[in-house]
Write an enzyme that holds these catalytic residues in place. Structure first.
Site, short mmCIF file in Angstrom:
data_model
loop_
_atom_site.label_atom_id
_atom_site.label_comp_id
_atom_site.label_asym_id
_atom_site.label_seq_id
_atom_site.Cartn_x
_atom_site.Cartn_y
_atom_site.Cartn_z
N GLU A 109 0.74 -1.14 -0.05
CA GLU A 109 0.05 -0.11 0.00
C GLU A 109 0.71 1.10 -0.07
O GLU A 109 0.48 2.28 -0.61
CB GLU A 109 -1.03 -0.03 1.34
N CYS A 131 -18.22 -1.73 -17.31
CA CYS A 131 -18.28 -1.39 -15.62
C CYS A 131 -19.41 -2.01 -15.08
O CYS A 131 -20.63 -2.04 -15.54
CB CYS A 131 -18.38 0.15 -15.37
N CYS A 141 -24.46 4.39 -12.24
CA CYS A 141 -23.36 5.61 -12.09
C CYS A 141 -24.30 6.86 -12.71
O CYS A 141 -24.60 6.75 -13.87
CB CYS A 141 -22.45 5.37 -13.07
N CYS A 157 -17.07 2.55 -19.57
CA CYS A 157 -18.25 2.49 -19.00
C CYS A 157 -19.03 1.05 -19.34
O CYS A 157 -19.64 0.40 -18.60
CB CYS A 157 -19.00 3.49 -19.12
S1 SF4 Z 1 -18.22 4.04 -12.29
FE1 SF4 Z 1 -19.31 5.25 -13.96
S2 SF4 Z 1 -17.68 6.47 -15.04
FE2 SF4 Z 1 -16.66 4.56 -13.92
S3 SF4 Z 1 -16.41 3.22 -15.40
FE3 SF4 Z 1 -18.44 2.72 -14.19
S4 SF4 Z 1 -19.86 3.70 -15.33
FE4 SF4 Z 1 -18.27 4.73 -16.27
#
Ligand code: SF4
Length: 370
Positions: free
Chosen positions: A53, A218, A224, A215
Site C-alpha cells: 500500500e 463497468c 452511475c 463504462c
Molecule cells: S463508475 Fe461510472 S464512469 Fe466509472 S466506469 Fe463505471 S459507469 Fe463509467
C-alpha cells in the site's frame, strides 16, 4: 452539442440517488472474474500488505512489483525492517521516488516493534497514528489483511465515487471530502471486506480510469450518475496546476582508470541517504559547459568535460533541467579526502542512485556496460 458538467449532486445531499446496497454485490461479482493477480494478493500478512500500500501510494503497479519483491527478500518481516540500517532501506527504495515513504516505513517498523511489541496494529485508529499511514491506507490494511470493513478513499476509489455520484466542483474541497468519506463508509459492506476493498480499487485502476473510463465494461454502469448524464470523461473536475519552478543543473560523470566518482547524500534533507553523481546548479544564464568546468575544478580535476546530452526530471515541487556532462581520463585528485569516493565503473549500474541521476547515468553510459 457540448455538454458541460452541472452540479447534479450537491455535496450536502445525504439521500442516495440509488440503492447503496446494490454496489457491493455488483462489484464483488465483477471482481470474482476480473480481479488482478498481484504479488501482494497472495498473502494476508499485514506487513506485506502495508508495504504494498505504501509503495502504491505514488507508484504504478508495474513499477512497484520488482521493488516489492526485492524489499521483501531483504526485509521479510517487520522485525528485520526495524533492525535494518536506514542506509539499507533507502538503497532498496532508490528509484521509486517520494523518499519520505522509505523514511516513514522504517520509522513505523521500529515503532511497531518497540511500542506494539512486534504485533501489527489491526485498527484504523492505531494504524493511522503511525508515520506515513493515512486514513485510507489504514482502511486498506484493516480490510485486506484483517478482513474487517473499513472505508478506503485512495485515488482510484475517489475517482469511482466522484463519477458514481457525479460530484461537480473540486472533489478535494473539505465539503466534498467529507461527503466522499461518508459514501465510502456506507457503500462498504459488512462482509467480504478483503474482497470489496480490492474490487473497488481494481475498478478504478482498470475500468474507471482517469482519461478513458470503459463504462460498457463497468459493473456499476446502471447506477452511475456520471454515466447516465454523459459526464464520465468530464469528472472529476481537473485540478488547477500551479506553475512548477525549473532548476537548471549539470551532472558530471567523472571517470578514469575504470572508476568514477559517487557519494551518498547526507542522511537528512532532500533525497537524504541516496547516492548521487557530481552535480552543480547553473547560475543565471550560465552555459552548461561552463558549470561543468567549474564543477570539475572543484573536484580537483584538470581535464575538460564535454556536455553530451540533456534530460528533464520532475519532482513533486519542481522540475530539474539536467545537462549531462562527462569527463574522461580523470585522476585521483583531492576528492578522495571528501565524501566523494571512487567506485569501479562496472558497479555504477548497481549503485542505488536517486531517480534523476539514475536516468542520467543510463544516458551517460549508453548501451555500453560501464
Ligand atoms: S463508475 Fe461510472 S464512469 Fe466509472 S466506469 Fe463505471 S459507469 Fe463509467
Amino acid at each position: 452539442m457540448t455538454r458541460h458538467p452541472s452540479p447534479v449532486t450537491r455535496h450536502d445531499v445525504t439521500e442516495f440517488p440509488f440503492d447503496p446496497t446494490a454496489v457491493a454485490p455488483h462489484l464483488l461479482a465483477w471482481y470474482g472474474v476480473n480481479g488482478r493477480d498481484l504479488p501482494w494478493r497472495q498473502t494476508r500478512d499485514p506487513y506485506r500488505i502495508w508495504l504494498s500500500e505504501i509503495m502504491l501510494q505514488q507508484t504504478t503497479v508495474t513499477a512497484a512489483i520488482p521493488y516489492y519483491q526485492r524489499f521483501l527478500n531483504a526485509c521479510p518481516d517487520v522485525q528485520s525492517l526495524a533492525a535494518a540500517p536506514f542506509g539499507r532501506v533507502i538503497d532498496l527504495w532508490a528509484g521509486l521516488g517520494y523518499y519520505s515513504r522509505a523514511r516513514h516505513l522504517h520509522r513505523t517498523a521500529q515503532l511497531i516493534v518497540t511500542a506494539h511489541g512486534g504485533r501489527f496494529p489491526d485498527t484504523v485508529a492505531e494504524l493511522a497514528a503511525l508515520p506515513g499511514i493515512g486514513r485510507s491506507t489504514a482502511g486498506a490494511i484493516v480490510s485486506i489483511a484483517f478482513d474487517r470493513p473499513a472505508p478506503i478513499l485512495d485515488g482510484n476509489v475517489r475517482r469511482v465515487l466522484v463519477r458514481l455520484f457525479a460530484v461537480a466542483g473540486d472533489p478535494r474541497s473539505t465539503a466534498a471530502e467529507r461527503q466522499l468519506w461518508r459514501w465510502a463508509t456506507v457503500l462498504t459492506p459488512a462482509g467480504r471486506a478483503h474482497d470489496y476493498a480490492q474490487a473497488i480499487m481494481d475498478l478504478g485502476a482498470t475500468v474507471c480510469t482517469p482519461r478513458a473510463p470503459d463504462c460498457p465494461a463497468c459493473p456499476l454502469q446502471e447506477l452511475c450518475l456520471a454515466r447516465r448524464q454523459g459526464l464520465e470523461r468530464q469528472l472529476p473536475q481537473a485540478r488547477l496546476r500551479k506553475a512548477v519552478p525549473v532548476r537548471r543543473q549539470v551532472v558530471l560523470l567523472v571517470e578514469g582508470d575504470g572508476r568514477c566518482l559517487v557519494r551518498r547524500r547526507p542522511a537528512e534533507g532532500f533525497l537524504g541517504g541516496l547516492w548521487e553523481l557530481p552535480v552543480a546548479d547553473l547560475c543565471d544564464g550560465e552555459p552548461p559547459l561552463s558549470a561543468a568546468v567549474r564543477l570539475a575544478m572543484e573536484l580537483g580535476q584538470t581535464g575538460t568535460p564535454a556536455v553530451v546530452g540533456q534530460l528533464k526530471h520532475a519532482y513533486s515541487h519542481f522540475t530539474v533541467d539536467l545537462a549531462l556532462a562527462r569527463l574522461s581520463g580523470a585522476t585521483g585528485g583531492r576528492v578522495a579526502e571528501g565524501s566523494w569516493q571512487w567506485l569501479p565503473l562496472t558497479q555504477l549500474r548497481d549503485t542505488p542512485l536517486h531517480g534523476a541521476h539514475r536516468k542520467a547515468m543510463q544516458r551517460l553510459l549508453g548501451g555500453a556496460d560501464g
